[in-house]
Enzyme design. Structure first.
Site, PDB file in Angstrom:
ATOM      1  N   SER A   1       0.689  -1.266  -0.118  1.00 56.89           N
ATOM      2  CA  SER A   1      -0.098   0.035  -0.071  1.00 56.89           C
ATOM      3  C   SER A   1       0.822   1.185  -0.050  1.00 56.89           C
ATOM      4  O   SER A   1       1.745   1.517  -0.853  1.00 56.89           O
ATOM      5  CB  SER A   1      -0.886   0.027   1.216  1.00 56.89           C
ATOM      6  OG  SER A   1      -1.948   0.797   1.006  1.00 56.89           O
TER       7      SER A   1
ATOM      8  N   ASP B   1      -5.438  -3.708  -2.418  1.00 52.21           N
ATOM      9  CA  ASP B   1      -4.673  -3.458  -1.256  1.00 52.21           C
ATOM     10  C   ASP B   1      -4.045  -4.605  -0.892  1.00 52.21           C
ATOM     11  O   ASP B   1      -4.402  -5.526  -0.323  1.00 52.21           O
ATOM     12  CB  ASP B   1      -5.167  -2.820  -0.161  1.00 52.21           C
ATOM     13  CG  ASP B   1      -4.145  -2.032   0.771  1.00 52.21           C
ATOM     14  OD1 ASP B   1      -3.154  -2.751   1.210  1.00 52.21           O
ATOM     15  OD2 ASP B   1      -4.201  -0.789   0.655  1.00 52.21           O
TER      16      ASP B   1
END
Length: 275
Positions: A38, A148
């Protein structure tokens, strides 16, 4: 000393990674490999391709209007606009051609597994690694929906375990809560205070619920995964230093990262982990 660096996800808290990297390099450590999830993948990629300084200058100069250029109704971050700007700053790159070995970790919703990007287009990989569910759209890749990496692995130590480095340093953005303050110039304080007033009015209770949900999810995932691979040094950034959406706090968060890196390295030296 050569180090492998692991950078966790955490939204805007990931600005602390910049201060950590600057302090590591200031103290003479050579970063030879990076793995990130991320926001950790974003900062790690920028460092790996040599564009972190340029990115820092950009985020340090943010004002109210600049930040809102990257939002779309109803006040949601537009991932396409963000990564278009990042690519303008850093240029296009192939992961396998970077001067520093790099891994971006994403989650394959279709196959229900963690995937590692270690080749191919850099920003496609980072965009997939950063596609927070409910915030950014998934990245479609060969018919697979990628989101993610923090959904399965918030702090990916495994990708650097076999790298030719002396130690592994990991930065955890979901550390225990702690009160921290850093020195900022009067101008920066005034600017941040102004942005804070506006920010609090924009991100209402609904957004706070999203923030709390993301924090809880990441904390639980980290708790279950951290025992699998343990770094030599773990820099713990308190999770209460910012919300995931506090992208106006770059100057403060960078300095917090620098302070915590100094503290962790000092403790590691006392323990004989580094000399």
């Amino acid at each position: 000393m050569k180090i492998s660096l692991v950078l966790s996800g955490g939204g805007a808290k990931g600005y602390a990674h910049i201060g950590v990297i600057e302090e590591l390099k200031r103290q003479g450590f050579e970063i030879v490999s990076i793995a990130g999830t991320s926001m950790g993948a974003v900062i790690g990629a920028l460092e790996a391709c040599g564009a972190l300084d340029e990115y820092k200058k950009w985020v340090m100069s943010f004002d109210f209007l600049d930040i809102f250029k990257f939002y779309k109704p109803p006040l949601k971050l537009d991932g396409n606009k963000v990564f278009k700007k990042v690519e303008e700053l850093a240029g296009t790159h192939k992961i396998e051609e970077l001067p520093v070995k790099f891994t971006a970790v994403a989650t394959d919703l279709t196959k229900k597994k963690e995937i590692w990007f270690q080749k191919g287009d850099l920003w496609t990989a980072v965009k997939a690694s950063s596609a927070i569910p409910g915030v950014f759209e998934p990245v479609m890749n060969n018919g697979r929906a990628l989101v993610d990496g923090g959904v399965l692995n918030i702090m990916p130590v495994a990708p650097v375990m076999s790298d030719m480095s002396d130690i592994i340093v990991a930065v955890n953005l979901y550390g225990e809560e702690r009160d921290l303050s850093v020195k900022l110039s009067k101008d920066i304080k005034n600017k941040q205070s102004l942005l804070e007033d506006v920010w609090d009015k924009i991100f209402n209770v609904d957004e706070n619920v999203v923030n709390q949900s993301i924090n809880l999810m990441m904390e639980i995932i980290f708790r279950y995964r951290r025992a699998e691979y343990i770094p030599d040094i773990e820099i713990n950034v308190p999770q209460n230093i910012a919300n995931w959406y506090d992208f106006h706090k770059a100057p403060e968060l960078i300095e917090i990262g620098r302070f915590l890196a100094k503290e962790a390295l000092h403790n590691a030296e006392k323990k004989g982990i580094i000399t």
